[in-house]
Design a protein around this motif. Structure first.
Motif, PDB file in Angstrom:
ATOM      1  N   THR A 136      43.571  48.529  38.304  1.00 36.58           N
ATOM      2  CA  THR A 136      43.182  47.857  39.543  1.00 36.58           C
ATOM      3  C   THR A 136      41.662  47.834  39.690  1.00 36.58           C
ATOM      4  OG1 THR A 136      45.243  48.548  40.617  1.00 36.58           O
ATOM      5  CG2 THR A 136      43.418  47.872  42.045  1.00 36.58           C
ATOM      6  N   VAL A 137      41.021  48.951  39.359  1.00 35.29           N
ATOM      7  CA  VAL A 137      39.555  48.992  39.420  1.00 35.29           C
ATOM      8  C   VAL A 137      38.961  47.983  38.447  1.00 35.29           C
ATOM      9  CG1 VAL A 137      37.526  50.432  38.978  1.00 35.29           C
ATOM     10  CG2 VAL A 137      39.479  51.382  40.209  1.00 35.29           C
ATOM     11  N   ALA A 138      39.533  47.913  37.235  1.00 29.83           N
ATOM     12  CA  ALA A 138      39.052  46.935  36.262  1.00 29.83           C
ATOM     13  C   ALA A 138      39.242  45.512  36.779  1.00 29.83           C
ATOM     14  CB  ALA A 138      39.785  47.122  34.933  1.00 29.83           C
ATOM     15  N   ALA A 139      40.382  45.266  37.427  1.00 26.65           N
ATOM     16  CA  ALA A 139      40.635  43.934  37.984  1.00 26.65           C
ATOM     17  C   ALA A 139      39.656  43.610  39.106  1.00 26.65           C
ATOM     18  CB  ALA A 139      42.073  43.851  38.486  1.00 26.65           C
ATOM     19  N   LEU A 140      39.324  44.618  39.912  1.00 31.61           N
ATOM     20  CA  LEU A 140      38.355  44.391  40.988  1.00 31.61           C
ATOM     21  C   LEU A 140      36.983  44.019  40.433  1.00 31.61           C
ATOM     22  CD1 LEU A 140      39.266  47.285  43.452  1.00 31.61           C
ATOM     23  CD2 LEU A 140      39.381  44.847  43.955  1.00 31.61           C
ATOM     24  N   LEU A 141      36.652  44.538  39.264  1.00 29.33           N
ATOM     25  CA  LEU A 141      35.352  44.231  38.664  1.00 29.33           C
ATOM     26  C   LEU A 141      35.335  42.857  38.009  1.00 29.33           C
ATOM     27  CD1 LEU A 141      34.550  47.706  37.038  1.00 29.33           C
ATOM     28  CD2 LEU A 141      33.543  46.730  39.111  1.00 29.33           C
ATOM     29  N   THR A 142      36.486  42.405  37.510  1.00 28.67           N
ATOM     30  CA  THR A 142      36.534  41.126  36.790  1.00 28.67           C
ATOM     31  C   THR A 142      36.990  39.962  37.672  1.00 28.67           C
ATOM     32  OG1 THR A 142      38.759  41.702  36.005  1.00 28.67           O
ATOM     33  CG2 THR A 142      36.906  42.239  34.561  1.00 28.67           C
ATOM     34  N   GLU A 143      38.010  40.180  38.483  1.00 30.84           N
ATOM     35  CA  GLU A 143      38.526  39.144  39.396  1.00 30.84           C
ATOM     36  C   GLU A 143      38.686  39.756  40.790  1.00 30.84           C
ATOM     37  OE1 GLU A 143      39.038  36.006  39.073  1.00 30.84           O
ATOM     38  OE2 GLU A 143      38.719  35.774  36.908  1.00 30.84           O
ATOM     39  N   PRO A 144      37.580  40.033  41.470  1.00 27.17           N
ATOM     40  CA  PRO A 144      37.662  40.808  42.721  1.00 27.17           C
ATOM     41  C   PRO A 144      38.464  40.125  43.821  1.00 27.17           C
ATOM     42  CG  PRO A 144      35.460  39.888  42.432  1.00 27.17           C
ATOM     43  CD  PRO A 144      36.191  39.674  41.149  1.00 27.17           C
ATOM     44  N   TRP A 145      38.327  38.813  43.970  1.00 25.79           N
ATOM     45  CA  TRP A 145      38.936  38.158  45.121  1.00 25.79           C
ATOM     46  C   TRP A 145      40.445  37.988  44.953  1.00 25.79           C
ATOM     47  CZ3 TRP A 145      35.706  38.926  48.669  1.00 25.79           C
ATOM     48  CH2 TRP A 145      34.340  38.911  48.375  1.00 25.79           C
ATOM     49  N   TRP A 146      40.881  37.641  43.743  1.00 22.39           N
ATOM     50  CA  TRP A 146      42.317  37.593  43.512  1.00 22.39           C
ATOM     51  C   TRP A 146      42.931  38.988  43.635  1.00 22.39           C
ATOM     52  CZ3 TRP A 146      44.885  33.487  44.186  1.00 22.39           C
ATOM     53  CH2 TRP A 146      44.445  32.240  43.750  1.00 22.39           C
ATOM     54  N   THR A 147      42.210  39.990  43.146  1.00 22.67           N
ATOM     55  CA  THR A 147      42.724  41.362  43.214  1.00 22.67           C
ATOM     56  C   THR A 147      42.833  41.826  44.658  1.00 22.67           C
ATOM     57  OG1 THR A 147      41.667  41.832  41.081  1.00 22.67           O
ATOM     58  CG2 THR A 147      42.393  43.722  42.394  1.00 22.67           C
TER      59      THR A 147
END
Length: 276
Positions: free
Chosen positions: A216-227
C-alpha cells in the motif's frame, strides 16, 4: 500578633517539556490544515489535499506521544479538538468549495457549511462525553460515527477520483455537494464503527497484512490518488461490517461483562483510545 497570612498559591509557569512535545505536534497539524486552505486558494488542489492528509498523520502521532510521555493534560485535549475542527472540518469544506462547490454559490456553500458544522458537533459531542463511563460503543471497543480525520478523507473521495481520472462527473458540484452532506452526517451519526483496537488480524494472517501494508505504501508513492480512492472505498465497505460486528458483540456479552476501556487521553479525538 496578627495572624500569619498564607501565601497565595502560585500559578503554574507554563507547560512542562513533556507536555510541550505533543502540543507542538498538534500545533503543527493545525498549521498543516490551514496551509491546505492556502494551496486551495491558489488552485493547487493536490497539495491542498496532501496538507490535510499530513495533518491527519500528525493528529495520529500527538495522542501517542502524549501517552508515551505521560503528558496528558486538559489543555492538550482542548487544543487537539480545536485543531481538529479546523484541519478536518473547516479546511476540507473550504478546499472542496473552492474546487467545485463555488459553482453553486448558495447550495454549494450550504453543503460546505454542513460538513464543517458536523465535524465541530462531533468533536463537541466527544468532549461532552469525555468523562462518562456509560458509553455502549466505547465499552464494546467501537467508535460512534466516522472519526473526524477519516471524515475529511471520505469527503475528498470525489477529488481523489477527479485528480486520478480527470472525469468531469467527479467534479460535478451537485454530486460533490450531496456527497459532502452525506459524509457530514456520517460523522455525527450514532452508527458503531470499527476502531483500531478491533482491527487486529489473526496471527495466521499477520505476515500477509505486513506485506499488504508495504504494498500500500508503494502504491501511495506510485499511484497516490487511485490508492487513496481505494483505501476510502474499503473503509466505506467496512462500515456495515462494523455495525454487524457490534451487534454480534452486544448479543454475546452482557453489558456488565464488557470492560470499560482506560481513561481518555488528553489528545486526539480519533486515535485508539476511542472517542464517543
Amino acid at each position: 500578633m496578627a495572624a500569619r497570612q498564607h501565601p497565595r498559591r502560585r500559578l503554574a509557569a507554563g507547560l512542562s517539556m513533556r507536555a510541550f512535545v505533543p502540543n507542538a505536534i498538534t500545533a503543527a497539524a493545525l498549521c498543516s490544515g490551514l496551509t491546505g486552505i492556502r494551496f486551495a486558494i491558489g488552485g493547487d488542489y493536490e497539495r491542498a489535499v496532501q496538507a490535510v492528509i499530513l495533518a491527519g498523520l500528525l493528529d495520529g502521532i500527538d495522542g501517542r506521544a502524549a501517552r508515551m510521555l505521560k503528558a496528558q493534560t486538559r489543555f492538550g485535549a482542548e487544543l487537539d479538538s480545536l485543531a481538529d475542527s479546523i484541519s478536518f472540518g473547516v479546511a476540507p469544506a473550504l478546499i472542496v468549495y473552492l474546487w467545485t462547490l463555488h459553482q453553486l454559490p448558495s447550495l454549494g456553500w450550504i453543503a460546505a457549511l454542513a460538513f464543517a458544522i458536523c465535524c465541530v458537533l462531533r468533536l463537541a459531542r466527544f468532549n461532552s462525553r469525555m468523562d462518562m463511563l456509560d458509553q455502549p460503543h466505547k465499552q464494546a471497543g467501537f467508535l460512534t460515527g466516522v472519526p473526524a480525520p477519516l471524515g475529511a478523507g471520505l469527503g475528498f473521495l470525489p477529488l481523489y477520483l477527479w485528480i486520478a481520472s480527470g472525469v468531469p462527473i467527479f467534479a460535478n458540484p451537485i454530486v460533490v455537494g450531496v456527497w459532502m452532506v452525506l459524509m457530514a452526517f456520517m460523522m455525527i451519526s450514532n452508527l458503531p464503527t470499527l476502531s483500531w483496537s478491533r482491527m487486529r488480524p489473526p496471527s495466521s494472517l499477520r505476515l500477509g497484512v505486513i506485506a499488504l501494508v508495504g504494498l500500500t505504501v508503494a502504491a501511495l508513492l506510485t499511484e497516490p490518488w487511485w490508492t487513496l480512492a481505494v483505501i476510502t472505498i474499503v473503509y466505506l465497505a467496512l462500515i456495515p461490517i462494523g455495525i454487524k460486528t457490534y451487534f454480534k458483540v452486544r448479543r454475546q456479552a452482557p453489558r456488565s461483562a464488557i470492560p470499560v476501556r482506560g481513561a481518555v487521553s488528553s489528545t486526539s479525538e480519533d486515535v485508539p483510545h476511542d472517542p464517543a
